[in-house]
Design a protein around this motif. Structure first.
Motif, short mmCIF file in Angstrom:
data_model
loop_
_atom_site.label_atom_id
_atom_site.label_comp_id
_atom_site.label_asym_id
_atom_site.label_seq_id
_atom_site.Cartn_x
_atom_site.Cartn_y
_atom_site.Cartn_z
N ASN A 1 0.90 -1.27 0.09
CA ASN A 1 -0.02 -0.01 -0.13
C ASN A 1 0.98 1.32 -0.05
O ASN A 1 0.32 2.31 0.23
CB ASN A 1 -0.87 0.03 1.23
CG ASN A 1 -0.29 0.12 2.46
OD1 ASN A 1 0.89 -0.57 2.59
ND2 ASN A 1 -0.66 0.51 3.52
N TYR A 2 2.22 1.19 -0.14
CA TYR A 2 3.12 2.29 -0.09
C TYR A 2 3.27 2.70 -1.52
O TYR A 2 3.32 1.77 -2.43
CB TYR A 2 4.48 1.80 0.58
CG TYR A 2 4.27 1.74 1.94
CD1 TYR A 2 3.27 2.15 2.88
CD2 TYR A 2 5.09 0.84 2.63
CE1 TYR A 2 3.07 1.97 4.27
CE2 TYR A 2 5.05 0.53 4.08
CZ TYR A 2 4.13 1.07 4.44
OH TYR A 2 4.06 0.79 5.76
N VAL A 3 3.54 4.20 -1.75
CA VAL A 3 3.77 4.53 -3.17
C VAL A 3 5.41 5.00 -2.89
O VAL A 3 5.95 5.46 -1.88
CB VAL A 3 3.05 5.99 -3.35
CG1 VAL A 3 3.62 6.49 -4.45
CG2 VAL A 3 1.74 5.69 -3.44
N THR A 4 6.25 4.61 -3.98
CA THR A 4 7.78 4.79 -4.20
C THR A 4 7.95 5.96 -4.76
O THR A 4 7.30 6.32 -6.08
CB THR A 4 8.42 3.62 -4.84
OG1 THR A 4 7.96 2.45 -4.21
CG2 THR A 4 9.82 3.57 -4.75
N ILE A 5 8.73 6.88 -4.08
CA ILE A 5 9.37 8.18 -5.05
C ILE A 5 10.49 7.81 -5.38
O ILE A 5 11.53 7.07 -4.75
CB ILE A 5 9.38 9.22 -3.97
CG1 ILE A 5 8.11 9.85 -3.28
CG2 ILE A 5 10.10 10.33 -4.73
CD1 ILE A 5 8.03 10.90 -2.31
N LYS A 6 10.56 7.63 -6.75
CA LYS A 6 11.86 7.17 -7.55
C LYS A 6 12.86 8.23 -7.98
O LYS A 6 12.39 9.61 -8.45
CB LYS A 6 11.67 6.31 -8.70
CG LYS A 6 10.89 5.16 -8.39
CD LYS A 6 10.46 4.09 -9.19
CE LYS A 6 9.72 2.79 -8.83
NZ LYS A 6 9.23 2.01 -9.99
N GLU B 1 20.73 5.67 -9.24
CA GLU B 1 20.58 5.41 -10.54
C GLU B 1 19.10 5.99 -11.34
O GLU B 1 18.35 6.32 -10.30
CB GLU B 1 20.69 3.79 -10.98
CG GLU B 1 22.04 3.23 -10.86
CD GLU B 1 22.95 3.62 -11.77
OE1 GLU B 1 22.32 3.75 -12.81
OE2 GLU B 1 23.95 3.63 -11.58
N TYR B 2 19.05 6.03 -12.35
CA TYR B 2 17.69 6.46 -13.06
C TYR B 2 16.52 5.38 -12.47
O TYR B 2 16.85 4.11 -12.56
CB TYR B 2 17.92 6.54 -14.45
CG TYR B 2 16.35 6.52 -14.93
CD1 TYR B 2 15.73 8.01 -15.14
CD2 TYR B 2 15.94 5.85 -15.61
CE1 TYR B 2 14.55 8.19 -15.65
CE2 TYR B 2 14.63 5.71 -16.36
CZ TYR B 2 13.84 7.10 -16.20
OH TYR B 2 12.79 7.29 -16.78
#
Length: 163
Positions: free
Chosen positions: A84-89, A152-153
């Motif tokens: 349920n978590y959102v990743t900031i990339k 990294e990207y």
């Protein structure tokens, strides 16, 4: 080449079947190689025409180890549910910084609430400091990268629990 141009080149290479691309101009040399699913990229000034490259020493084969009975490994700890978590990339390759300079506090800490557009970190790429903003509103659950380390990207930087 701008950072955006390099990023577009890496995206193109990742979508194509190419494993390696080298681009060299009088001012810049870029070499992109694909190893599995990650895409490391390096850029450096062009070397002089008569550069000497030392041969790489070959490591001797590992010595045979005596047969030892395997030891029992402890069971792995159960992983926390992160579905349920959102990743900031990371939107680019560069160096990750949690604050604008060493004397100031981090932009965000674990437990802080963020809104869309709030700066969460800085990524330095080619001597340019780029503010990275949150694309989601929520609470910072985990910081996935150490301060002042290369990223990294598309590498995950933060886990956010959406509100």
């Amino acid at each position: 080449m701008t950072t955006k141009d390099i990023q577009q080149l890496i995206d193109f290479i990742s979508q194509s079947g190419l494993d390696e691309v080298n681009i060299e101009t009088s001012d810049l040399k870029i070499s992109v190689k694909r190893y599995g699913s990650s895409v490391p990229a390096t850029s450096a000034p062009a070397p002089p025409a008569a550069a000497y490259v030392a041969p790489t020493p070959v490591a001797p084969p590992p010595a045979a180890t005596p047969n030892v009975a395997p030891t029992a490994t402890p069971p792995a700890a159960p992983k926390a549910d992160t579905s349920n978590y959102v990743t900031i990339k990371s939107p680019m390759i560069g160096t990750f910084y949690r604050s604008s300079n060493p004397e100031t506090p981090s932009f965000v800490e674990i437990g802080d609430n963020v809104t869309e557009g709030k700066v969460v970190c800085i990524i330095e790429a080619m001597k340019l400091f780029n503010e990275i903003e949150s694309e989601v509103s929520g609470r910072i659950v985990k910081v996935l990268v150490e301060n002042a380390t290369p990223v990294e990207y598309d590498q995950p930087l933060f886990l956010v629990e959406p509100i």
